[in-house]
Design a protein around this motif. Sequence first.
Motif, PDB file in Angstrom:
ATOM      1  N   THR A   7     -14.711 104.401  16.222  1.00  0.00           N
ATOM      2  CA  THR A   7     -15.397 104.920  17.438  1.00  0.00           C
ATOM      3  C   THR A   7     -15.460 106.281  17.685  1.00  0.00           C
ATOM      4  N   ILE A   8     -14.427 107.012  17.426  1.00  0.00           N
ATOM      5  CA  ILE A   8     -14.527 108.378  17.937  1.00  0.00           C
ATOM      6  C   ILE A   8     -15.511 109.044  17.342  1.00  0.00           C
ATOM      7  N   PRO A   9     -15.573 109.327  15.891  1.00  0.00           N
ATOM      8  CA  PRO A   9     -16.504 110.264  15.167  1.00  0.00           C
ATOM      9  C   PRO A   9     -18.064 109.761  15.660  1.00  0.00           C
ATOM     10  N   ASN A  10     -18.371 108.486  15.678  1.00  0.00           N
ATOM     11  CA  ASN A  10     -19.690 108.258  16.202  1.00  0.00           C
ATOM     12  C   ASN A  10     -20.140 108.717  17.546  1.00  0.00           C
ATOM     13  N   CYS A  11     -19.161 108.552  18.420  1.00  0.00           N
ATOM     14  CA  CYS A  11     -19.311 108.882  19.777  1.00  0.00           C
ATOM     15  C   CYS A  11     -19.457 110.422  19.897  1.00  0.00           C
ATOM     16  N   LEU A  12     -18.708 111.379  18.962  1.00  0.00           N
ATOM     17  CA  LEU A  12     -18.657 112.723  19.143  1.00  0.00           C
ATOM     18  C   LEU A  12     -20.027 113.162  18.659  1.00  0.00           C
ATOM     19  N   SER A  13     -20.818 112.344  17.723  1.00  0.00           N
ATOM     20  CA  SER A  13     -21.865 112.635  16.877  1.00  0.00           C
ATOM     21  C   SER A  13     -23.117 112.323  17.817  1.00  0.00           C
ATOM     22  N   LEU A  14     -23.163 111.375  18.812  1.00  0.00           N
ATOM     23  CA  LEU A  14     -24.056 110.897  19.584  1.00  0.00           C
ATOM     24  C   LEU A  14     -24.150 111.716  20.813  1.00  0.00           C
ATOM     25  N   ALA A  15     -23.096 111.897  21.443  1.00  0.00           N
ATOM     26  CA  ALA A  15     -22.864 112.155  22.931  1.00  0.00           C
ATOM     27  C   ALA A  15     -23.925 113.602  23.221  1.00  0.00           C
ATOM     28  N   LEU A  16     -23.873 114.449  22.536  1.00  0.00           N
ATOM     29  CA  LEU A  16     -24.903 115.601  23.004  1.00  0.00           C
ATOM     30  C   LEU A  16     -25.967 115.769  22.131  1.00  0.00           C
ATOM     31  N   ALA A  17     -26.645 114.766  21.504  1.00  0.00           N
ATOM     32  CA  ALA A  17     -27.771 114.713  20.538  1.00  0.00           C
ATOM     33  C   ALA A  17     -28.935 115.406  21.167  1.00  0.00           C
ATOM     34  N   HIS A  18     -29.034 115.079  22.438  1.00  0.00           N
ATOM     35  CA  HIS A  18     -30.398 115.491  23.075  1.00  0.00           C
ATOM     36  C   HIS A  18     -30.137 116.924  23.742  1.00  0.00           C
ATOM     37  N   TYR A  19     -29.285 117.589  23.432  1.00  0.00           N
ATOM     38  CA  TYR A  19     -28.801 118.919  24.146  1.00  0.00           C
ATOM     39  C   TYR A  19     -28.696 120.030  23.203  1.00  0.00           C
ATOM     40  N   GLY A  20     -29.507 119.963  22.277  1.00  0.00           N
ATOM     41  CA  GLY A  20     -29.496 121.100  21.150  1.00  0.00           C
ATOM     42  C   GLY A  20     -29.755 122.561  21.804  1.00  0.00           C
ATOM     43  N   ASP A  21     -30.494 122.690  22.942  1.00  0.00           N
ATOM     44  CA  ASP A  21     -30.893 123.922  23.609  1.00  0.00           C
ATOM     45  C   ASP A  21     -29.692 124.303  24.182  1.00  0.00           C
ATOM     46  N   VAL A  22     -28.697 123.815  24.443  1.00  0.00           N
ATOM     47  CA  VAL A  22     -27.678 124.383  25.250  1.00  0.00           C
ATOM     48  C   VAL A  22     -26.331 123.714  24.944  1.00  0.00           C
ATOM     49  N   LEU A  23     -25.986 123.770  23.421  1.00  0.00           N
ATOM     50  CA  LEU A  23     -24.801 123.198  22.888  1.00  0.00           C
ATOM     51  C   LEU A  23     -23.363 123.728  23.428  1.00  0.00           C
ATOM     52  N   GLY A  24     -23.736 125.046  23.463  1.00  0.00           N
ATOM     53  CA  GLY A  24     -22.153 125.381  23.855  1.00  0.00           C
ATOM     54  C   GLY A  24     -21.649 125.196  25.243  1.00  0.00           C
TER      55      GLY A  24
END
Length: 395
Positions: free
Chosen positions: A322-339
């Motif tokens: 579960t964990i790696p897939n959640c981490l990968s998907l969680a901010l998939a649409h926030y590439g402009d403000v990742l930090g």
Amino acid sequence: MQRKISNPSLLLFIILVGFPQISETIYTPSLPDIAQHLGASNSMIQLTLSMYFLGFAFGVFCWGRLSDSIGRRPAMLWGILVYAIGCFGCYLSGSVEWLLACRFIQAFGASTGSVVTQTILRESFDGTRRHAMFAQISAALAFTPAIGPLIGGWVDQSLGFRAVFLTLVAMSVAIWLYTWTSLPETRVESTVKISILAVTRRLLTDRRVWGFGFLIGATNGILFSYYAEAPFIFIEFFHMSPGVFGFFGILVALSSIWGTMLSRRMLIQFQAEQIIMSGSIISMVGAISLIVLAVIGIKATLTDLVLMVICIFILLLGISMTIPNCLSLALAHYGDVLGTAGAIFGLGYYVIVSLITSGMSLLHNGTLVSMPLYFLGLTIAMVLVSRLLAQSKVR
């Protein structure tokens, strides 16, 4: 479009994400010993794990935000320095209150290894490649929670619990030097000036972010609640020495290795949301198995020990899927403000981890029933949330 970073090695990624986990688990074999030497109850000593995650929560927010303003590399180096100071404070601690304060400082610094490294990964890879990178690193990191007890158990048994924290001081110096010589700057200049209120508003109105945040918090909360309870189960109930208990953790870590490898293979045929739901169901089955075993009655025999290991194996297998897939998907649409997004998101889910581990310390009553019952409630919630996420993906 995928943007390549300036070749930080996979080993460096693993070390930077892994050392906070080692710091969390390295002293778990010493928990009974620390409680005795500091004159504190078992429940109070378990709160040092919750305090770690509380410091971690505030740390991921601060370092993630700071990495957008001063850069990924400086934020990482300053965080590791703060971590070293916290480790040395733990070494000097003479009371449980002092230990709690230093654990907060230690975690605050260590959190840079999590949030800044995840930011570098998210801004450097996309799509299936990003999923694969998170799965590959998670597979390698599956041993870090086991390496901690292994090192800590033998150091405690040979030199005492204070030497465990001194070991962390030496490790922090080595990691700082390796990072200083090997980590390039990867920040995109256009992401420097960001409104924290605007990013917070975006995250708070995103139901998928809420769902992934809960799942990451719940899975990590279960994992580290187990590490909080395990020393009292295996050292006190099954009469293991700290050294043997530390080695025993490697066997449990095999479930994490298998789970992350299975997740990576499943990505070829299934969507990440489907894998997350499968992992949640498997974890629930593991929790139910532990309850059945506890109700039947566990004795300090080899047979019951093996059965408990199998149940824990199933539980952690699902979590590692579960964990790696959640981490990968969680901010998939926030590439402009990742930090900044990573900072706020990390603050949220680590608060959840802290609350869940605090709940385990409050429920600690010396029996073998409280932990699996607690895990069952959490895994049922995970199944429900993962189902909603899968349905939202279909729509």
